[in-house]
Design an enzyme around this catalytic site. Structure first.
Site, PDB file in Angstrom:
ATOM      1  N   ASP A  38     -38.039  19.322  22.807  1.00  0.00           N
ATOM      2  CA  ASP A  38     -39.344  18.533  22.667  1.00  0.00           C
ATOM      3  C   ASP A  38     -40.380  19.623  22.328  1.00  0.00           C
ATOM      4  O   ASP A  38     -40.281  20.773  22.815  1.00  0.00           O
ATOM      5  CB  ASP A  38     -39.643  17.903  24.180  1.00  0.00           C
ATOM      6  CG  ASP A  38     -40.505  16.713  23.863  1.00  0.00           C
ATOM      7  OD1 ASP A  38     -40.303  15.507  24.005  1.00  0.00           O
ATOM      8  OD2 ASP A  38     -41.940  16.865  23.767  1.00  0.00           O
ATOM      9  N   ASP A  63     -40.191  22.137  17.842  1.00  0.00           N
ATOM     10  CA  ASP A  63     -41.245  21.626  16.980  1.00  0.00           C
ATOM     11  C   ASP A  63     -40.360  20.761  15.625  1.00  0.00           C
ATOM     12  O   ASP A  63     -39.965  21.689  14.969  1.00  0.00           O
ATOM     13  CB  ASP A  63     -42.332  22.435  16.236  1.00  0.00           C
ATOM     14  CG  ASP A  63     -43.187  22.014  15.243  1.00  0.00           C
ATOM     15  OD1 ASP A  63     -42.931  20.721  14.794  1.00  0.00           O
ATOM     16  OD2 ASP A  63     -44.014  22.623  14.768  1.00  0.00           O
ATOM     17  N   ASN A  90     -34.926  11.221  17.600  1.00  0.00           N
ATOM     18  CA  ASN A  90     -35.819  10.306  18.033  1.00  0.00           C
ATOM     19  C   ASN A  90     -37.223  10.437  18.112  1.00  0.00           C
ATOM     20  O   ASN A  90     -38.128   9.608  18.020  1.00  0.00           O
ATOM     21  CB  ASN A  90     -35.244  10.216  19.690  1.00  0.00           C
ATOM     22  CG  ASN A  90     -36.346   9.518  20.611  1.00  0.00           C
ATOM     23  OD1 ASN A  90     -36.492   8.184  20.521  1.00  0.00           O
ATOM     24  ND2 ASN A  90     -37.013  10.235  21.221  1.00  0.00           N
ATOM     25  N   SER A 146     -37.094   1.940  13.013  1.00  0.00           N
ATOM     26  CA  SER A 146     -37.785   0.986  13.621  1.00  0.00           C
ATOM     27  C   SER A 146     -37.760  -0.241  12.997  1.00  0.00           C
ATOM     28  O   SER A 146     -37.453  -0.509  11.832  1.00  0.00           O
ATOM     29  CB  SER A 146     -39.324   1.365  13.596  1.00  0.00           C
ATOM     30  OG  SER A 146     -40.116   0.217  14.159  1.00  0.00           O
ATOM     31  N   TYR A 159     -46.439   4.351   8.933  1.00  0.00           N
ATOM     32  CA  TYR A 159     -45.346   4.197  10.048  1.00  0.00           C
ATOM     33  C   TYR A 159     -44.217   3.413   9.546  1.00  0.00           C
ATOM     34  O   TYR A 159     -43.324   4.056   9.536  1.00  0.00           O
ATOM     35  CB  TYR A 159     -45.783   3.679  11.462  1.00  0.00           C
ATOM     36  CG  TYR A 159     -44.711   3.856  12.312  1.00  0.00           C
ATOM     37  CD1 TYR A 159     -44.370   4.856  13.224  1.00  0.00           C
ATOM     38  CD2 TYR A 159     -44.225   2.395  12.708  1.00  0.00           C
ATOM     39  CE1 TYR A 159     -43.290   4.855  14.175  1.00  0.00           C
ATOM     40  CE2 TYR A 159     -43.181   2.204  13.689  1.00  0.00           C
ATOM     41  CZ  TYR A 159     -42.763   3.475  14.508  1.00  0.00           C
ATOM     42  OH  TYR A 159     -41.694   3.464  15.489  1.00  0.00           O
ATOM     43  N   LYS A 163     -40.365   5.094   8.516  1.00  0.00           N
ATOM     44  CA  LYS A 163     -39.265   4.602   9.183  1.00  0.00           C
ATOM     45  C   LYS A 163     -38.307   4.044   8.135  1.00  0.00           C
ATOM     46  O   LYS A 163     -37.022   3.985   8.366  1.00  0.00           O
ATOM     47  CB  LYS A 163     -39.435   3.440  10.366  1.00  0.00           C
ATOM     48  CG  LYS A 163     -40.383   4.109  11.599  1.00  0.00           C
ATOM     49  CD  LYS A 163     -39.382   5.486  12.022  1.00  0.00           C
ATOM     50  CE  LYS A 163     -40.001   5.769  13.259  1.00  0.00           C
ATOM     51  NZ  LYS A 163     -39.187   6.822  13.996  1.00  0.00           N
ATOM     52  N   VAL A 194     -40.807  -1.775  22.157  1.00  0.00           N
ATOM     53  CA  VAL A 194     -40.494  -1.619  23.582  1.00  0.00           C
ATOM     54  C   VAL A 194     -42.013  -1.444  24.217  1.00  0.00           C
ATOM     55  O   VAL A 194     -42.897  -0.618  23.674  1.00  0.00           O
ATOM     56  CB  VAL A 194     -39.697  -0.321  23.618  1.00  0.00           C
ATOM     57  CG1 VAL A 194     -39.404   0.191  25.197  1.00  0.00           C
ATOM     58  CG2 VAL A 194     -38.356  -0.550  22.788  1.00  0.00           C
TER      59      VAL A 194
END
Length: 265
Positions: A38, A63, A90, A146, A159, A163, A194
Site C-alpha cells: 500500500d 506506489d 486490488n 468492477s 472509472y 475497469k 460494496v
C-alpha cells in the site's frame, strides 16, 4: 467458505483497507501468508498489526503507478515470505464526474492507478513467478475490475473505462503466460457495489452530481438492478478472489468472475 491456501504467499495491493484488507484476511484464513502492499504506510502498519494473530502478514510500501516501486516491493515480499505464489491487483480509485464537467487530470489519475497500476502488477508478478524468476514456481494473478466494466451507470465514465481495460489486460496476460509457459494463471473479479468507504462515497457523489435525489435512492437504484436483492459484502468478494488463487482453480485462466448478484448479466 474460504479456499485452502496452505503454503500460498500472496501480495495484495491496496491491502491496508477495505476489500484489500478483507482479501488479506481471507488469505490468512486459508492458511497462506500475505504481503500487504500500500502507498499508505501508516495504514499498512496498522493492518499488519491487526492481522498478527491470524498468520504471517508483512507490509511492503508500494506506489502501483511506479515501476521501480513495484520492483522493490515484489523483491521485499519474496524475501519476507520466502516466495510468491499470487498477486492480487486490488488498488484502485474512483472519481465521479459528469461528461460535461470532465476533468482531464482526474481521468489521468484514474487511468494511472487502475490501468497502469494493474499492468505493472502483472509485469512484475510474471517476472517473479515465471520459471526463471525470484520465486519461480508459477502461481496466480487476480485483477480486481468492477461491475462497472459490464454495465453503463451514470457519473463514472472514466472509472468504468478503466475497469473494462483491466478485464482486457487480464485476457491478454493469460494468453501471454500460456504461450510463454510462465505457469501463471491470470483472472479478473468484477465485484458489485460494496457498502464500504468507496461504495459510500459513490452514493454521496451520485446525489452531488444530481443523478439521484438522495444517497438512499442512489443505493436503492443499485439494489433494484441486482437480482439477488442486496449489495455485495467484502467477504463475498474476498472468497471469490481466494478461490481463484487456490489450486481448486488450477484450470481456470483468463476468465471474468462476476461477484455482483447478477447485476451485470
Amino acid at each position: 467458505m474460504t479456499a485452502v491456501l496452505t503454503g500460498a504467499r500472496v501480495l495484495v495491493t491496496g491491502g491496508a483497507k477495505g476489500l484489500g484488507l478483507a482479501t488479506a484476511r481471507a488469505v490468512l484464513a486459508g492458511g497462506g501468508a500475505v504481503a500487504i502492499a500500500d502507498i499508505d504506510e501508516a495504514a499498512g502498519a496498522e493492518a499488519v498489526a491487526s492481522l498478527s494473530q491470524e498468520g504471517t502478514a508483512v507490509f511492503v510500501a508500494l506506489d502501483v503507478t511506479d515501476d521501480a516501486s513495484w520492483e522493490r516491493a515484489i523483491g521485499e515480499a519474496v524475501e519476507a515470505m520466502g516466495g510468491l505464489t499470487g498477486v492480487v491487483n486490488n488498488a484502485g480509485i474512483e472519481i465521479s464526474h459528469l461528461f460535461v464537467d470532465l476533468d482531464p487530470d482526474a481521468v489521468r489519475k484514474i487511468l494511472e492507478v487502475n490501468v497502469l497500476g494493474t499492468a505493472l502488477g502483472i509485469k512484475h508478478a510474471f517476472r517473479a513467478m515465471r520459471p526463471e524468476g525470484a520465486a519461480g514456481g508459477g502461481g496466480a494473478i487476480v485483477n480486481i475490475a468492477s461491475v462497472a466494466a459490464t454495465i453503463a451507470f451514470p457519473g463514472i465514465a472514466a472509472y468504468s473505462a478503466s475497469k473494462s481495460a483491466v478485464d482486457r489486460l487480464t485476457k491478454v496476460a493469460a494468453a501471454e503466460s500460456g504461450r510463454l509457459s510462465y505457469g501463471v494463471r491470470v483472472n479478473t473479479v468484477c465485484p458489485g457495489l460494496v457498502p464500504n468507504a468507496m461504495g459510500a462515497q459513490l452514493a454521496v457523489d451520485m446525489e452531488r452530481l444530481g443523478l439521484f435525489p438522495s444517497v438512499d435512492e442512489a443505493v436503492g437504484a443499485v439494489v433494484s438492478l441486482t437480482p439477488s436483492g442486496r449489495l455485495a459484502t467484502e467477504d463475498d468478494i474476498a472468497n471469490g478472489v481466494t478461490f481463484l488463487l487456490s489450486e481448486d482453480a488450477a484450470f481456470i485462466n483468463g476468465v471474468t468472475l462476476s461477484i455482483d448478484g447478477a447485476m451485470g448479466m
